[in-house]
Design a protein around this motif. Structure first.
Motif, mmCIF file in Angstrom:
data_model
loop_
_atom_site.group_PDB
_atom_site.id
_atom_site.type_symbol
_atom_site.label_atom_id
_atom_site.label_comp_id
_atom_site.label_asym_id
_atom_site.label_seq_id
_atom_site.Cartn_x
_atom_site.Cartn_y
_atom_site.Cartn_z
ATOM 1 N N LEU A 180 0.837 -1.200 0.000
ATOM 2 C CA LEU A 180 0.000 0.000 0.000
ATOM 3 C C LEU A 180 0.873 1.251 0.000
ATOM 4 N N ARG A 181 1.854 1.285 0.864
ATOM 5 C CA ARG A 181 2.756 2.428 0.944
ATOM 6 C C ARG A 181 3.478 2.655 -0.386
ATOM 7 N N ASN A 182 3.925 1.575 -1.011
ATOM 8 C CA ASN A 182 4.643 1.683 -2.281
ATOM 9 C C ASN A 182 3.741 2.057 -3.448
ATOM 10 N N SER A 183 2.417 1.916 -3.275
ATOM 11 C CA SER A 183 1.499 2.249 -4.364
ATOM 12 C C SER A 183 1.177 3.742 -4.417
ATOM 13 N N SER A 198 -7.266 3.575 -6.589
ATOM 14 C CA SER A 198 -8.571 3.701 -5.960
ATOM 15 C C SER A 198 -8.735 5.016 -5.213
ATOM 16 N N LEU A 199 -7.665 5.771 -5.020
ATOM 17 C CA LEU A 199 -7.725 7.095 -4.405
ATOM 18 C C LEU A 199 -6.847 8.034 -5.206
ATOM 19 N N SER A 200 -7.305 9.265 -5.431
ATOM 20 C CA SER A 200 -6.442 10.221 -6.123
ATOM 21 C C SER A 200 -6.835 11.646 -5.784
ATOM 22 N N ALA A 201 -5.861 12.535 -5.908
ATOM 23 C CA ALA A 201 -6.050 13.968 -5.712
ATOM 24 C C ALA A 201 -5.195 14.671 -6.755
ATOM 25 N N ILE A 217 -1.702 12.768 -7.392
ATOM 26 C CA ILE A 217 -1.188 11.855 -6.376
ATOM 27 C C ILE A 217 -2.235 10.761 -6.237
ATOM 28 N N SER A 218 -1.805 9.515 -6.308
ATOM 29 C CA SER A 218 -2.773 8.422 -6.228
ATOM 30 C C SER A 218 -2.233 7.274 -5.386
ATOM 31 N N ALA A 219 -3.170 6.478 -4.889
ATOM 32 C CA ALA A 219 -2.832 5.285 -4.112
ATOM 33 C C ALA A 219 -3.583 4.115 -4.719
#
Length: 154
Positions: A52-55, A69-72, A85-87
């Motif tokens: 998760l951290r590396n994603s 699945s998350l972005s700003a 920035i995304s995860a």
């Protein structure tokens, strides 16, 4: 969550007319801000395997990372001055479940009919973004003003 920008074409025309020195200063300030946000997100992301951290990544030009699945996004739509920035990625498709948690529910699939108790939210993505957004915006404004004054003084 999509936002509508009124007068976008006019803004893009003004951004394109900026001298290279001003664009460079804005990009530098934006890069520093994005680095600051992603560093904090990686520091507070829960770590089990580290996937998760590396994603958590930055992409310039506003391009969406596949399976994130998350972005700003920060920027005005100009590819040179937009960073996302995304995860999440093809391996980590559960970032949103960690960020927001899950409600209790009845399982399907292999364990059909069993009760899942839900999971507690462990916010790691949006709190740093919200906490640092104002600082990054101020940094970009200062860099723009400083570069514009420098260009105007020549």
């Amino acid at each position: 969550m999509a936002t509508k920008l009124h007068g976008r074409q006019r803004l893009l025309a003004k951004m394109a007319a900026l001298p290279a020195e001003v664009r460079s200063a804005i990009k530098q300030a934006l890069a520093e801000g994005a680095d600051e946000i992603t560093d904090m997100q990686k520091r507070i992301a829960p770590v089990k395997t580290g996937d998760l951290r590396n994603s958590i990544v930055q992409t310039w030009g506003g391009a969406r990372v596949r399976y994130s699945s998350l972005s700003a996004t920060a920027g005005a739509g100009d590819p040179d001055l937009t960073v996302r920035i995304s995860a999440g990625n093809s391996k980590v498709r559960y970032a949103h479940l960690i960020e927001f948690g899950t409600a209790p529910h009845i399982n399907g699939g292999k364990f059909a009919g069993s009760q899942h108790p839900g999971t507690k939210a462990q916010p790691f993505f949006y709190p740093p973004y919200r906490a640092l957004r104002k600082r990054v915006k101020s940094r970009i404004t200062r860099a723009t003003t400083k570069a514009a004054k420098k260009v105007a003084g020549q």
